[in-house]
Design an enzyme around this catalytic site. Structure first.
Site, mmCIF file in Angstrom:
data_model
loop_
_atom_site.group_PDB
_atom_site.id
_atom_site.type_symbol
_atom_site.label_atom_id
_atom_site.label_comp_id
_atom_site.label_asym_id
_atom_site.label_seq_id
_atom_site.Cartn_x
_atom_site.Cartn_y
_atom_site.Cartn_z
ATOM 1 C CG HIS A 61 -1.952 1.018 1.257
ATOM 2 N ND1 HIS A 61 -3.103 0.894 1.991
ATOM 3 C CD2 HIS A 61 -2.062 2.215 0.637
ATOM 4 C CE1 HIS A 61 -3.859 1.972 1.828
ATOM 5 N NE2 HIS A 61 -3.234 2.795 1.007
ATOM 6 C CG PHE A 64 5.525 5.385 -5.789
ATOM 7 C CD1 PHE A 64 5.603 5.528 -4.411
ATOM 8 C CD2 PHE A 64 6.293 4.398 -6.393
ATOM 9 C CE1 PHE A 64 6.427 4.711 -3.642
ATOM 10 C CE2 PHE A 64 7.126 3.586 -5.639
ATOM 11 C CZ PHE A 64 7.191 3.735 -4.268
ATOM 12 N NE ARG A 65 0.354 11.332 -3.203
ATOM 13 C CZ ARG A 65 -0.690 10.983 -2.456
ATOM 14 N NH1 ARG A 65 -1.720 10.358 -3.023
ATOM 15 N NH2 ARG A 65 -0.725 11.268 -1.169
ATOM 16 C CG ASP A 152 -6.101 3.538 -0.817
ATOM 17 O OD1 ASP A 152 -6.755 3.500 0.238
ATOM 18 O OD2 ASP A 152 -5.043 4.161 -0.938
ATOM 19 C CG ASN A 279 -8.761 10.482 5.686
ATOM 20 O OD1 ASN A 279 -8.895 11.086 6.732
ATOM 21 N ND2 ASN A 279 -9.177 10.975 4.538
ATOM 22 C CG ASP A 306 -2.012 5.009 3.449
ATOM 23 O OD1 ASP A 306 -1.978 5.164 2.203
ATOM 24 O OD2 ASP A 306 -2.889 5.519 4.167
ATOM 25 C CG HIS A 310 0.007 15.172 0.704
ATOM 26 N ND1 HIS A 310 -0.848 15.070 -0.373
ATOM 27 C CD2 HIS A 310 -0.445 14.272 1.618
ATOM 28 C CE1 HIS A 310 -1.770 14.156 -0.124
ATOM 29 N NE2 HIS A 310 -1.553 13.660 1.077
#
Length: 422
Positions: A61, A64-65, A152, A279, A306, A310
């Site tokens: 999980h 890597f955007r 997800d 979250n 996870d 950002h």
């Protein structure tokens, strides 16, 4: 050839916990694991004195955007962060821009990562565009290499659609991975409902019942359909109890827990602000203890980070407007060693199992033991040194663990005959 000398093999596959040298051929395949191996002429030697040699970690999980938000992370920087954290394999979630809901996007990610020391796999989406309305082509996505399917970040709120997805997945033995949060029970995300932290930041927070309601529903559906389902980032004690009961009833369900939910609580949020906004949110100390006990007794199968990068500018917003999520790949082992092994809650072998063997088996990854004939995907671990993280290989630094005194760290991963030091 590569010879790893003077290390201690710690392998949950074989049960070996003893001093061993490991010889790896030019083709990357382990050729010998013995108490002592002499180095031949021209053989590269890595001195692993004081370190354990184990199967590389597997993270089911990560984010890597890539594609779409590469200012936060991309496949190459994410893989570098994973290597620094001791990971052999990571599985990227499908909530990219555009959504990874086509074979072409699955292959884009895996091709971009083909020369990385870390194996990067890309999950496919359950629904097109993560809209929760129309199922994707399960066969096409798995044929392209998706190890699982997941929406997800977004809950499958339609029980009927979720059941259909489970039926289709069960017929093909495809693994589903679910983010379990009922939206109507999340007045505001990122912090535990009714906590002092929520009050301090002027938001109501997210109820634990948001998670447990969906887990209860999906255990029932998994029992009905025979589907294999992973419950992502479990955060509260009631969820652990439900999963334990579901497994006892015969549901083919698995659960993951994050290092941050194992080490922090709602009481830590004020000190870290948006760097502890996630979250599901950090819950109470009683929930943290229940998660650890669930990990100990096998109710929770694996540890997953996870990893959610950002930008600094995004995390600098006021709490209610900042995005949720923290990075986790580089700090995961140190956090888990500090809060689980050094506190006596898990043995080193149990931790390796939860970070390596168990997720590998759930996701169908084979040949991972430190054994002759297997391609080498190993991690070399220091369990004792004091570690303080200040800089990262990830593009992002949104973690509450910066500057914290932790114990132990990965020193290198071995991929074939290639050593990548942290």
């Amino acid at each position: 050839m590569l010879l790893i000398q003077n290390g201690r093999v710690l392998d949950p596959y074989t049960g070996v916990d003893a001093p061993r040298d490991v010889l790896i051929g030019d083709d990357g395949v382990i050729t010998a694991v013995q108490p002592h191996i002499d180095a031949s002429a021209g053989c590269e030697v890595y001195d692993a004195a004081g370190l354990t040699v184990s199967p590389g970690f597997v993270d089911g999980h990560v984010h890597f955007r890539d594609p779409g938000q590469t200012e936060k992370e991309d496949v190459l920087t994410g893989a570098a962060a994973a290597a620094a954290g001791g990971y052999a394999t990571v599985i990227c979630m499908a909530n990219t821009l555009p959504t990874c809901d086509t074979p072409e996007l699955i292959q884009y990610v895996t091709q971009k990562a083909k020369d990385c020391p870390v194996e990067v796999l890309q999950a496919g989406a359950v629904t097109k565009g993560l809209k929760g309305q129309e199922l994707t082509d399960f066969d096409a996505l798995t044929a392209a290499g998706a190890p699982c399917l997941t929406d997800d970040g977004i809950n499958l709120t339609s029980a009927a659609l979720c059941r259909t997805a489970m039926e289709q997945a069960a017929a093909r033995d495809i693994l589903l991975s679910f983010h379990e949060e009922e939206p109507s029970l999340v007045p505001s995300p990122g912090v535990n409902y009714g906590s002092a932290a929520a009050e301090q930041f002027g938001v109501p927070g997210a109820m634990a019942a948001a998670e447990t309601a969906m887990i209860a529903r999906d255990i029932a559906l998994a029992l009905d359909t025979g589907a294999r389902v992973v419950f992502q980032h479990v955060s509260c004690g009631q969820s652990v109890a439900l999963i334990r009961a579901g497994k006892a009833l015969g549901a083919r369900v698995y659960a993951e827990v994050t290092p941050h939910h194992l080490s922090l609580t709602e009481d830590d949020v004020p000190a870290h602000g948006t760097y502890a906004r996630m979250n599901p949110p950090l819950r109470r100390e009683v929930d943290r203890q229940a998660l650890i006990e669930g990990l100990r007794d096998g109710t929770i199968d694996m540890i997953a980070t996870d990893h959610a990068p950002h930008t600094a500018a995004e995390k600098a917003r006021e709490f209610s407007k900042a995005p949720s999520g923290i990075t986790g790949l580089e700090t995961a082992f140190s956090v888990c060693n500090t809060y689980l092994v050094k506190t006596g809650r898990l043995t080193p072998m149990q931790l390796i199992d939860k970070m390596s063997k168990s997720p590998a088996e759930i996701y169908g990854l084979t040949g991972r033991a430190v054994a002759e004939g297997n391609f080498a995907r190993l991690v070399l671990l220091d369990w004792e040194s004091k570690t303080i993280y200040q800089t990262y290989h990830s593009k992002a630094v949104n973690t509450p663990y910066t500057g914290m005194s932790l114990t132990g760290a990965p020193r290198a991963i071995v991929t074939g005959a290639r050593v990548t030091a942290r």
